[in-house]
Design a protein around this motif. Structure first.
Motif, mmCIF file in Angstrom:
data_model
loop_
_atom_site.group_PDB
_atom_site.id
_atom_site.type_symbol
_atom_site.label_atom_id
_atom_site.label_comp_id
_atom_site.label_asym_id
_atom_site.label_seq_id
_atom_site.Cartn_x
_atom_site.Cartn_y
_atom_site.Cartn_z
ATOM 1 N N GLU A 75 0.859 -1.198 0.000
ATOM 2 C CA GLU A 75 0.000 0.000 0.000
ATOM 3 C C GLU A 75 0.884 1.231 0.000
ATOM 4 O O GLU A 75 1.922 1.261 0.658
ATOM 5 N N MET A 76 0.473 2.229 -0.779
ATOM 6 C CA MET A 76 1.240 3.470 -0.885
ATOM 7 C C MET A 76 0.273 4.647 -0.897
ATOM 8 O O MET A 76 -0.734 4.624 -1.605
ATOM 9 N N TRP A 105 -2.790 2.184 -4.180
ATOM 10 C CA TRP A 105 -2.193 3.522 -4.157
ATOM 11 C C TRP A 105 -3.270 4.588 -4.089
ATOM 12 O O TRP A 105 -4.254 4.536 -4.827
ATOM 13 N N THR A 106 -3.072 5.546 -3.206
ATOM 14 C CA THR A 106 -3.916 6.731 -3.118
ATOM 15 C C THR A 106 -3.009 7.947 -3.245
ATOM 16 O O THR A 106 -2.009 8.052 -2.541
ATOM 17 N N ALA A 107 -3.351 8.856 -4.163
ATOM 18 C CA ALA A 107 -2.598 10.100 -4.349
ATOM 19 C C ALA A 107 -3.470 11.250 -3.860
ATOM 20 O O ALA A 107 -4.634 11.355 -4.249
ATOM 21 N N ILE A 122 5.986 10.297 0.374
ATOM 22 C CA ILE A 122 5.481 8.951 0.077
ATOM 23 C C ILE A 122 5.480 8.133 1.359
ATOM 24 O O ILE A 122 6.502 7.996 2.020
ATOM 25 N N ARG A 123 4.325 7.582 1.678
ATOM 26 C CA ARG A 123 4.170 6.719 2.848
ATOM 27 C C ARG A 123 3.783 5.336 2.342
ATOM 28 O O ARG A 123 2.894 5.219 1.484
ATOM 29 N N VAL A 124 4.443 4.299 2.842
ATOM 30 C CA VAL A 124 4.133 2.948 2.379
ATOM 31 C C VAL A 124 3.975 1.973 3.536
ATOM 32 O O VAL A 124 4.469 2.205 4.640
ATOM 33 N N ILE A 125 3.291 0.894 3.223
ATOM 34 C CA ILE A 125 3.213 -0.278 4.088
ATOM 35 C C ILE A 125 3.689 -1.448 3.250
ATOM 36 O O ILE A 125 3.273 -1.608 2.084
ATOM 37 N N ALA A 126 4.585 -2.248 3.811
ATOM 38 C CA ALA A 126 5.126 -3.403 3.098
ATOM 39 C C ALA A 126 4.830 -4.663 3.910
ATOM 40 O O ALA A 126 4.708 -4.627 5.125
#
Length: 130
Positions: A75-76, A105-107, A122-126
């Motif tokens: 998720e980004m 992805w949400t911008a 940019i924020r992510v979950i891996a």
């Protein structure tokens, strides 16, 4: 639930480092702090594409602390200042550094970011699962 901070060695001695963890490993996922495109010396490049590549490189560096890669992102969320002016450039960089299957992805367009001159955060979950 345990929380393991992920802090690349390059950030350990950085002057003025905020009291945050660039990443947290918890419950089978890595949660990253939002990354902007500043250079290693802390300056903010004028070139949008350089900012975008720098941000993804920093994300990869934090994920590497958990032996993960950008392919681990599930998720980004991206926060853009002046999104209309640079979205196509951002998307080209995104497609160059990420591989299918692409993360959700949400911008979001925002009025500003903490780092002066930053165009994106940019924020992510891996996922730690293959």
């Amino acid at each position: 639930m345990t929380k393991t901070p992920l802090i690349p060695s390059a950030l350990l001695d950085r002057p003025g480092q905020l009291a945050i963890s660039p990443g947290i490993l918890s419950g089978g996922h890595v949660f990253l702090t939002g990354m902007t495109g500043s250079s290693a010396d802390g300056s903010m490049p004028d070139d949008p594409k350089v900012q975008f590549r720098n941000a993804f490189a920093k994300i990869a560096e934090v994920l590497g602390e958990a032996d993960l890669t950008l392919d681990s992102i599930v998720e980004m969320t991206t926060y853009h200042v002046g999104m209309e002016d640079h979205f196509d450039q951002f998307d080209r960089v995104r497609l160059d550094v990420l591989n299918p299957p692409y993360p959700a992805w949400t911008a979001v367009e925002v009025a500003g970011l903490r780092r002066k001159g930053a165009l994106v955060e940019i924020r992510v979950i891996a996922s730690v699962e293959g």
